[in-house]
Design a protein around this motif. Sequence first.
Motif, PDB file in Angstrom:
ATOM      1  N   LEU A  96       0.827  -1.206   0.000  1.00 49.28           N
ATOM      2  CA  LEU A  96       0.000   0.000   0.000  1.00 49.28           C
ATOM      3  C   LEU A  96       0.862   1.256   0.000  1.00 49.28           C
ATOM      4  CD1 LEU A  96      -2.923  -0.781   2.488  1.00 49.28           C
ATOM      5  CD2 LEU A  96      -3.068  -0.457   0.020  1.00 49.28           C
ATOM      6  N   LEU A  97       1.900   1.248   0.825  1.00 47.29           N
ATOM      7  CA  LEU A  97       2.796   2.399   0.876  1.00 47.29           C
ATOM      8  C   LEU A  97       3.481   2.611  -0.462  1.00 47.29           C
ATOM      9  CD1 LEU A  97       4.227   4.640   2.415  1.00 47.29           C
ATOM     10  CD2 LEU A  97       5.891   2.946   3.201  1.00 47.29           C
ATOM     11  N   GLY A  98       3.939   1.526  -1.083  1.00 46.02           N
ATOM     12  CA  GLY A  98       4.569   1.648  -2.393  1.00 46.02           C
ATOM     13  C   GLY A  98       3.612   2.174  -3.438  1.00 46.02           C
ATOM     14  N   LEU A  99       2.339   1.749  -3.372  1.00 47.31           N
ATOM     15  CA  LEU A  99       1.346   2.228  -4.331  1.00 47.31           C
ATOM     16  C   LEU A  99       1.078   3.707  -4.149  1.00 47.31           C
ATOM     17  CD1 LEU A  99      -0.653   1.503  -6.564  1.00 47.31           C
ATOM     18  CD2 LEU A  99      -2.312   0.901  -4.796  1.00 47.31           C
ATOM     19  N   VAL A 100       0.977   4.157  -2.906  1.00 50.95           N
ATOM     20  CA  VAL A 100       0.762   5.578  -2.629  1.00 50.95           C
ATOM     21  C   VAL A 100       1.891   6.424  -3.207  1.00 50.95           C
ATOM     22  CG1 VAL A 100       0.723   7.311  -0.796  1.00 50.95           C
ATOM     23  CG2 VAL A 100      -0.666   5.260  -0.586  1.00 50.95           C
ATOM     24  N   LEU A 101       3.115   6.008  -2.946  1.00 46.87           N
ATOM     25  CA  LEU A 101       4.267   6.786  -3.410  1.00 46.87           C
ATOM     26  C   LEU A 101       4.381   6.762  -4.932  1.00 46.87           C
ATOM     27  CD1 LEU A 101       6.927   5.755  -0.733  1.00 46.87           C
ATOM     28  CD2 LEU A 101       5.408   7.724  -0.758  1.00 46.87           C
ATOM     29  N   ARG A 102       4.024   5.633  -5.552  1.00 47.33           N
ATOM     30  CA  ARG A 102       4.072   5.549  -7.014  1.00 47.33           C
ATOM     31  C   ARG A 102       3.046   6.479  -7.663  1.00 47.33           C
ATOM     32  NH1 ARG A 102       6.381   5.783 -11.620  1.00 47.33           N
ATOM     33  NH2 ARG A 102       5.447   4.489 -13.277  1.00 47.33           N
ATOM     34  N   ILE A 103       1.820   6.489  -7.135  1.00 47.71           N
ATOM     35  CA  ILE A 103       0.793   7.387  -7.672  1.00 47.71           C
ATOM     36  C   ILE A 103       1.194   8.840  -7.477  1.00 47.71           C
ATOM     37  CG2 ILE A 103      -1.605   8.153  -7.402  1.00 47.71           C
ATOM     38  CD1 ILE A 103      -2.332   5.306  -6.646  1.00 47.71           C
ATOM     39  N   LYS A 104       1.733   9.144  -6.301  1.00 50.68           N
ATOM     40  CA  LYS A 104       2.163  10.524  -6.021  1.00 50.68           C
ATOM     41  C   LYS A 104       3.245  10.951  -6.997  1.00 50.68           C
ATOM     42  CE  LYS A 104       2.066  14.221  -3.399  1.00 50.68           C
ATOM     43  NZ  LYS A 104       3.054  15.034  -4.083  1.00 50.68           N
ATOM     44  N   ALA A 105       4.180  10.057  -7.307  1.00 51.58           N
ATOM     45  CA  ALA A 105       5.251  10.374  -8.246  1.00 51.58           C
ATOM     46  C   ALA A 105       4.703  10.610  -9.650  1.00 51.58           C
ATOM     47  CB  ALA A 105       6.288   9.257  -8.257  1.00 51.58           C
ATOM     48  N   LEU A 106       3.733   9.804 -10.068  1.00 49.91           N
ATOM     49  CA  LEU A 106       3.136   9.981 -11.392  1.00 49.91           C
ATOM     50  C   LEU A 106       2.397  11.310 -11.493  1.00 49.91           C
ATOM     51  CD1 LEU A 106       1.688   6.445 -12.296  1.00 49.91           C
ATOM     52  CD2 LEU A 106       3.560   7.651 -13.430  1.00 49.91           C
ATOM     53  N   LEU A 107       1.665  11.666 -10.453  1.00 48.03           N
ATOM     54  CA  LEU A 107       0.923  12.927 -10.483  1.00 48.03           C
ATOM     55  C   LEU A 107       1.861  14.124 -10.495  1.00 48.03           C
ATOM     56  CD1 LEU A 107      -1.969  12.171  -7.940  1.00 48.03           C
ATOM     57  CD2 LEU A 107      -2.035  12.071 -10.436  1.00 48.03           C
ATOM     58  N   ASP A 108       2.975  14.009  -9.806  1.00 41.33           N
ATOM     59  CA  ASP A 108       3.923  15.125  -9.735  1.00 41.33           C
ATOM     60  C   ASP A 108       4.695  15.324 -11.030  1.00 41.33           C
ATOM     61  OD1 ASP A 108       3.152  15.731  -7.202  1.00 41.33           O
ATOM     62  OD2 ASP A 108       4.813  14.715  -6.204  1.00 41.33           O
ATOM     63  N   ASP A 109       4.657  14.327 -11.916  1.00 40.94           N
ATOM     64  CA  ASP A 109       5.372  14.452 -13.197  1.00 40.94           C
ATOM     65  C   ASP A 109       4.775  15.529 -14.090  1.00 40.94           C
ATOM     66  OD1 ASP A 109       7.243  12.586 -12.613  1.00 40.94           O
ATOM     67  OD2 ASP A 109       6.250  10.926 -13.651  1.00 40.94           O
ATOM     68  N   ASP A 110       3.491  15.811 -13.930  1.00 41.33           N
ATOM     69  CA  ASP A 110       2.800  16.768 -14.795  1.00 41.33           C
ATOM     70  C   ASP A 110       2.129  17.827 -13.925  1.00 41.33           C
ATOM     71  OD1 ASP A 110       0.022  17.520 -16.323  1.00 41.33           O
ATOM     72  OD2 ASP A 110       1.656  17.173 -17.748  1.00 41.33           O
ATOM     73  N   GLU A 111       2.310  19.095 -14.292  1.00 39.85           N
ATOM     74  CA  GLU A 111       1.779  20.183 -13.464  1.00 39.85           C
ATOM     75  C   GLU A 111       0.258  20.161 -13.411  1.00 39.85           C
ATOM     76  OE1 GLU A 111       2.014  25.072 -13.084  1.00 39.85           O
ATOM     77  OE2 GLU A 111       3.096  24.020 -14.679  1.00 39.85           O
ATOM     78  N   SER A 112      -0.396  19.820 -14.517  1.00 39.70           N
ATOM     79  CA  SER A 112      -1.857  19.823 -14.549  1.00 39.70           C
ATOM     80  C   SER A 112      -2.437  18.748 -13.645  1.00 39.70           C
ATOM     81  CB  SER A 112      -2.356  19.632 -15.981  1.00 39.70           C
ATOM     82  OG  SER A 112      -1.909  18.392 -16.508  1.00 39.70           O
ATOM     83  N   THR A 113      -1.859  17.553 -13.661  1.00 43.74           N
ATOM     84  CA  THR A 113      -2.369  16.485 -12.803  1.00 43.74           C
ATOM     85  C   THR A 113      -2.003  16.729 -11.345  1.00 43.74           C
ATOM     86  OG1 THR A 113      -0.377  15.158 -13.218  1.00 43.74           O
ATOM     87  CG2 THR A 113      -2.284  14.781 -14.643  1.00 43.74           C
ATOM     88  N   ARG A 114      -0.876  17.392 -11.115  1.00 42.10           N
ATOM     89  CA  ARG A 114      -0.487  17.695  -9.736  1.00 42.10           C
ATOM     90  C   ARG A 114      -1.481  18.659  -9.092  1.00 42.10           C
ATOM     91  NH1 ARG A 114       4.278  19.124 -10.700  1.00 42.10           N
ATOM     92  NH2 ARG A 114       4.049  21.388 -10.755  1.00 42.10           N
ATOM     93  N   LYS A 115      -2.007  19.606  -9.859  1.00 40.15           N
ATOM     94  CA  LYS A 115      -2.938  20.591  -9.319  1.00 40.15           C
ATOM     95  C   LYS A 115      -4.357  20.051  -9.191  1.00 40.15           C
ATOM     96  CE  LYS A 115      -0.516  24.742 -10.934  1.00 40.15           C
ATOM     97  NZ  LYS A 115      -0.611  25.956 -11.786  1.00 40.15           N
ATOM     98  N   SER A 116      -4.759  19.166 -10.097  1.00 37.90           N
ATOM     99  CA  SER A 116      -6.150  18.717 -10.126  1.00 37.90           C
ATOM    100  C   SER A 116      -6.392  17.397  -9.409  1.00 37.90           C
ATOM    101  CB  SER A 116      -6.622  18.571 -11.579  1.00 37.90           C
ATOM    102  OG  SER A 116      -5.875  17.569 -12.256  1.00 37.90           O
ATOM    103  N   SER A 117      -5.329  16.694  -9.010  1.00 44.01           N
ATOM    104  CA  SER A 117      -5.489  15.351  -8.442  1.00 44.01           C
ATOM    105  C   SER A 117      -4.837  15.242  -7.077  1.00 44.01           C
ATOM    106  CB  SER A 117      -4.895  14.298  -9.388  1.00 44.01           C
ATOM    107  OG  SER A 117      -5.471  14.393 -10.673  1.00 44.01           O
ATOM    108  N   GLY A 118      -5.237  14.212  -6.341  1.00 44.23           N
ATOM    109  CA  GLY A 118      -4.660  13.944  -5.029  1.00 44.23           C
ATOM    110  C   GLY A 118      -4.756  12.471  -4.701  1.00 44.23           C
ATOM    111  N   VAL A 119      -4.140  12.086  -3.581  1.00 45.83           N
ATOM    112  CA  VAL A 119      -4.114  10.685  -3.165  1.00 45.83           C
ATOM    113  C   VAL A 119      -4.602  10.572  -1.730  1.00 45.83           C
ATOM    114  CG1 VAL A 119      -2.703   8.628  -2.871  1.00 45.83           C
ATOM    115  CG2 VAL A 119      -2.159  10.253  -4.677  1.00 45.83           C
ATOM    116  N   ASN A 120      -5.499   9.609  -1.490  1.00 43.40           N
ATOM    117  CA  ASN A 120      -5.951   9.273  -0.151  1.00 43.40           C
ATOM    118  C   ASN A 120      -5.640   7.804   0.092  1.00 43.40           C
ATOM    119  OD1 ASN A 120      -7.747  11.716   0.834  1.00 43.40           O
ATOM    120  ND2 ASN A 120      -8.230  11.353  -1.319  1.00 43.40           N
ATOM    121  N   ALA A 121      -5.242   7.461   1.307  1.00 44.13           N
ATOM    122  CA  ALA A 121      -4.903   6.070   1.614  1.00 44.13           C
ATOM    123  C   ALA A 121      -5.464   5.666   2.960  1.00 44.13           C
ATOM    124  CB  ALA A 121      -3.388   5.880   1.600  1.00 44.13           C
TER     125      ALA A 121
END
Length: 248
Positions: A96-121
């Motif tokens: 679960l921790l690895g999945l959270v960090l992987r999704i966070k890394a993918l969202l941070d790759d693009d400015e638009s997804t970083r601003k419009s998306s988030g992660v809850n665990a």
Amino acid sequence: MAKIVILKPKNNDPPPEEGLPPWMATFADMVTLLLCFFVLLLSFASNDAEKFKELLGSIKDAFGVKIERPEADHLALAPSDLQRKEIKMDSNDKRLLGLVLRIKALLDDDESTRKSSGVNADQDGVIMSTDSASLFEPGTAKLKPGANKVLNKVISILKENNYNLVVRGHTDNIETSSKKFPTNWELSAARAARALRYIAEHGGISTKRLKAVGYADTQPLVKNDTPANRAKNRRIEFFYHKPARDSW
């Protein structure tokens, strides 16, 4: 006639003390110590669950991830603290921790997804949430040209991990005036289904791993009392969960 007077001997004993007898204090101390002992045993029994909550809680401040947990469980740890030996995780917790960090890394790759998306665990799975405005045209279930940026990231996570996905549609409390979607139930369900269709068609993901559901305005993140809050409630959630779990 002479009277005979018998004099009683003087009582030199100290007057009796008021209150409870002394043995009661010793008994009360013993009961208190036993209570503390059993409370300590209980804390040891729930230690691993609490450490798991603390570990998930640390991600909020260390990585900017939102964690669903009671406010009383708030605890911040630095990234280096995630490797501390006293924090124990089983294999599922680590995934679960690895999945959270992987999704966070993918969202941070693009400015638009970083601003419009988030992660809850939480201990059941991971939720990637995206504003509906970044995916769909207003009042419709038609994908915007840039919606593929988010949906392709969802696909990549599914390909990398053995998790199932539930796509959840949410709206605010203002009913739509569209003939095609007369209520928010139809709109939220149609948007969830449209996102799921893209994932299945473009990602080659088996439909057995995918589900879509519309919640309308029944699960708001915040009160629908301002335009900004209503915008937060209009969202699409991608809930990654273990294959054995049939959760909506």
